[in-house]
Design a protein around this motif. Structure first.
Motif, PDB file in Angstrom:
ATOM      1  N   LEU A   1      -2.488   9.013   4.550  1.00  0.00           N
ATOM      2  CA  LEU A   1      -3.678   8.955   3.930  1.00  0.00           C
ATOM      3  C   LEU A   1      -4.917   9.873   4.337  1.00  0.00           C
ATOM      4  O   LEU A   1      -5.568  10.721   3.579  1.00  0.00           O
ATOM      5  N   ASP A   2      -4.980  10.199   5.851  1.00  0.00           N
ATOM      6  CA  ASP A   2      -6.159  10.993   6.346  1.00  0.00           C
ATOM      7  C   ASP A   2      -5.606  12.389   5.736  1.00  0.00           C
ATOM      8  O   ASP A   2      -6.579  13.417   5.393  1.00  0.00           O
TER       9      ASP A   2
ATOM     10  N   VAL B   1       0.955  -1.113   0.217  1.00  0.00           N
ATOM     11  CA  VAL B   1       0.037   0.112  -0.117  1.00  0.00           C
ATOM     12  C   VAL B   1       0.890   1.378  -0.009  1.00  0.00           C
ATOM     13  O   VAL B   1       0.498   2.267  -0.737  1.00  0.00           O
ATOM     14  N   ARG B   2       2.191   1.122   0.744  1.00  0.00           N
ATOM     15  CA  ARG B   2       2.998   2.326   0.701  1.00  0.00           C
ATOM     16  C   ARG B   2       3.468   2.759  -0.482  1.00  0.00           C
ATOM     17  O   ARG B   2       3.650   3.810  -0.946  1.00  0.00           O
ATOM     18  N   ASP B   3       3.670   1.574  -1.184  1.00  0.00           N
ATOM     19  CA  ASP B   3       4.317   1.790  -2.687  1.00  0.00           C
ATOM     20  C   ASP B   3       3.439   2.412  -3.601  1.00  0.00           C
ATOM     21  O   ASP B   3       3.753   3.101  -4.378  1.00  0.00           O
TER      22      ASP B   3
ATOM     23  N   VAL C   1      -3.819   5.318  -6.574  1.00  0.00           N
ATOM     24  CA  VAL C   1      -5.236   5.583  -6.533  1.00  0.00           C
ATOM     25  C   VAL C   1      -5.933   5.959  -5.088  1.00  0.00           C
ATOM     26  O   VAL C   1      -6.855   6.508  -5.046  1.00  0.00           O
ATOM     27  N   PHE C   2      -5.102   5.709  -4.038  1.00  0.00           N
ATOM     28  CA  PHE C   2      -5.628   6.129  -2.728  1.00  0.00           C
ATOM     29  C   PHE C   2      -5.840   7.468  -2.420  1.00  0.00           C
ATOM     30  O   PHE C   2      -6.752   7.665  -1.888  1.00  0.00           O
TER      31      PHE C   2
ATOM     32  N   ASP D   1      -5.454   2.213  11.102  1.00  0.00           N
ATOM     33  CA  ASP D   1      -4.150   2.464  11.410  1.00  0.00           C
ATOM     34  C   ASP D   1      -3.036   2.681  10.157  1.00  0.00           C
ATOM     35  O   ASP D   1      -2.242   3.340  10.162  1.00  0.00           O
ATOM     36  N   MET D   2      -3.368   1.754   9.160  1.00  0.00           N
ATOM     37  CA  MET D   2      -2.524   2.050   7.708  1.00  0.00           C
ATOM     38  C   MET D   2      -2.624   3.205   7.374  1.00  0.00           C
ATOM     39  O   MET D   2      -2.024   3.896   6.787  1.00  0.00           O
TER      40      MET D   2
END
Length: 630
Positions: free
Chosen positions: A82-83, A5-7, A12-13, A75-76
């Motif tokens: 992302l928040d 996800v970090r990569d 898209v996120f 948490d991720m």
């Protein structure tokens, strides 16, 4: 999972205004039924005259969670920021609205009404149903005026970004260059010199240890700490004694009925025959005939999965066309419309989309279902028991601490209340207990005065109260305590130096000529190997999964030598072969490459424009963001 996800965290996120996803603006408000009006909430950001409330942000945050479909946790989201990125994206949208206001960019009433009437949520039998529209708004504490105003803003953002994107073009030379870049292949021969391998042969004397210690004493000081004692109240010890009345379980079910609605889902597979964007009518006709021939083979008895592996040009071909299980809103509209009309085990006719021709197989169909109370009452009982046990655990701990007026012995308090007692020195950044995050307690201890205590703090698996005994000053660790650490540091530093020297010397010899990768590897006592031919984007396995190696390899000429450092290893390699892109594949790949280049260029144009809007607004003091409310 987190690394993956970090990569992709810039993808898209967080890049909500990506081309192809821009229509998501109009759909956003339809994904968040149940939150109602956000007026009266504290503002999280102000952009000119526009305000982003906590309610606005929470709705978008929940949309993000739903779109990830369980692939990301709260948490991720925090770890990946992302928040904050989501809030900044919402600020960017308000900046677009400001730009629209300044330029007179208008969305007509008809466009708003068309968007509403064409939305399936407000239709009955595919026809707009005004009563249903008003009922849905009323059920969600929204009035048509507020809803349509928000929708108008979304359409404005969509149209303005669409307008910008439509000005971007891709030239034929750019497409050819990208095709060549993506399809050229190189093959390398390499050897590896590792820091750890060199460090293993390093001997460290007592004099070196002492000298290193004296020169780096500050690195071996024990940080300032706090000596604390704590009481831990464990809800698990209370769970077995908690009784939840049947009426409470039923009341919870009735008030959380939507939580027990099982989403409609299908499992499907498909075969895709791609149609290039620049295909002629005759070419498209031949491709349709190919798809129809495949469909006939399957209807005549051919195995669908084997046919998918043989014919499909989509990424799911290797899995027999399997698309997994998913709900509505995931697939393109044409595929979804055809798929949800099928019965399990049946096939669609040929379906045309922007990607090509599809043959779809419905494998299973799970209807939307309201779970019965009887099926979920045990789950609800466990939830309510957990909540009640936590309330009791917290209250017991607070009662014990608040009743301790005379600084009583906390060990005795623990023994009399079934608490766990702990006394130790704690330090910032260092764990208190293995596998349990108690950083909240440590940070609180550093803000306290000796003798002070806290009430219950939720941390780990329960509730803690802490009392500060005394401050622990920073202390110099003795050499004996850090001897092994210093020895390893010296070995690591010397190993890294030796590895670099040997890599540079090896590269020099290879470039001067008269030797080879294999010969140098043998002289160094390390292994050498050859890769298979790979492309610039091939990150499948081995050293070619390292981006810097691929970049260096494609920057070198055939017969050239390069050195790359990554992950504690030096890779010295020779480009032994280069294969030009196959020109015969260009025509088939052209459409996809053009689409990708256009997406990238349009995205960049939009991002650059948004950044310029933000710089201008910030310089004029028009942006106020309260990140502390996240």
């Amino acid at each position: 999972m987190l690394q993956k996800v970090r990569d992709n965290a810039s993808g898209v996120f967080v890049k909500i205004i990506l081309w192809g996803l821009v229509a998501a603006f109009v759909g956003t408000i339809f994904l968040v039924w149940g939150y109602g009006d956000s007026r009266g909430r504290a503002p999280m950001a102000k952009v000119g005259d526009y305000v982003i409330t906590q309610g606005d942000y929470q709705r978008r945050y929940d949309v993000m969670l739903r779109q990830m479909k369980g692939n990301i946790t709260r948490d991720m989201i925090k770890q990946l920021n992302l928040d904050k990125r989501l809030l900044n994206q919402m600020v960017a949208e308000k900046l677009v609205l400001m730009a629209a206001d300044e330029t007179g960019f208008i969305v007509s009433d008809k466009e708003v009404q068309d968007s509403i009437s064409n939305n399936p949520d407000f239709q009955t039998n595919s026809v707009f149903d005004k009563r249903k529209y008003l009922a849905i708004l009323s059920a969600n504490r929204m009035n048509p005026g507020d809803f349509e105003s928000s929708l108008r803003d979304d359409i404005t953002v969509q149209k303005l970004i669409q307008f910008l994107g439509d000005m971007v073009q891709v030239t034929e030379d750019e497409i050819v260059d990208e095709y060549d870049r993506k399809n050229e292949k190189v093959k390398i021969a390499y050897l590896t010199i590792s820091d750890s391998g060199q460090a293993a042969g390093v001997n460290v004397s007592e004099e070196q240890l002492k000298d290193y210690f004296e020169k780096n004493k500050q690195a071996f000081k024990r940080p300032e700490g706090r000596e604390i004692e704590s009481l831990f109240s464990d809800p698990q010890n209370i769970m077995k004694t908690v009784d939840i009345p049947a009426n409470e379980i039923k009341d919870y079910y009735d008030s959380h009925i939507d939580d027990y609605l099982q989403e409609e889902k299908v499992a499907a597979a498909h075969i895709l025959i791609k149609v290039p964007q620049d295909a002629t009518p005759d070419e498209e006709k031949k491709l349709r005939e190919k798809a129809e021939g495949i469909l006939k083979e399957i209807r005549d008895g051919a195995d669908f999965a084997e046919s998918a592996k043989k014919y499909s040009e989509g990424p799911s071909a290797v899995k027999g066309g399997d698309l997994g299980e998913f709900g509505r809103g995931v697939m393109v509209k044409e595929v979804e419309d055809a798929l949800f009309k099928l019965e399990p085990g049946t096939l669609s006719d040929i379906v045309k989309t922007e990607f090509g021709f599809h043959i779809i197989k419905m494998k299973s169909h799970t209807k939307a279902l309201q779970k019965k109370f009887e099926d979920v009452q045990d789950e609800i009982r466990a939830t309510l028991a957990k909540n009640k046990a936590e309330e009791i655990a917290k209250k017991r701990l607070n009662d014990a601490v608040r009743g301790d007026k005379k600084m009583a012995d906390w060990q005795k308090i623990a023994d009399g209340n079934d608490f766990t007692y702990l006394k130790k020195s704690v330090y910032r950044g260092q764990p208190v207990e293995p596998g349990v995050d108690l950083s909240k307690l440590v940070n609180r201890a550093f803000d306290m005065r000796p003798g002070a205590s806290t009430t219950a703090i939720k941390a780990g698996k329960g509730f803690y109260a802490i009392r500060l005994i005394q401050k622990v000053p920073s202390q110099q660790k003795p050499l004996a305590e850090v001897k092994n650490e210093i020895m390893q540091r010296i070995k690591n530093e010397e190993g890294a130096r030796l590895a670099r020297e040997k890599a540079l010397e090896t590269l020099r010899k290879l470039r001067e000529g008269g030797t080879t990768i294999d010969k140098e590897a043998k002289a160094l006592g390390v292994k050498s190997a050859n890769t298979e031919p790979f492309t610039i984007d091939d990150d499948s396995k081995g050293i070619i999964s390292i981006p810097s190696i691929r970049q260096a390899a494609f920057s070198a000429e055939k017969g050239g030598f390069e050195k790359v450092y990554s992950g504690g290893n030096y890779y010295v390699f020779e480009v032994v072969d280069r294969e030009e892109a196959d020109p015969d594949g260009y025509k088939a790949a052209r459409g996809e490459i053009r689409k990708k280049l256009l997406l990238d260029k349009r995205t960049q144009v939009v991002e650059d424009w948004q950044n310029s809007l933000r710089r201008k607004a910030e310089s004029n003091g028009l942006i106020d963001i309260r990140e502390e409310l996240l």
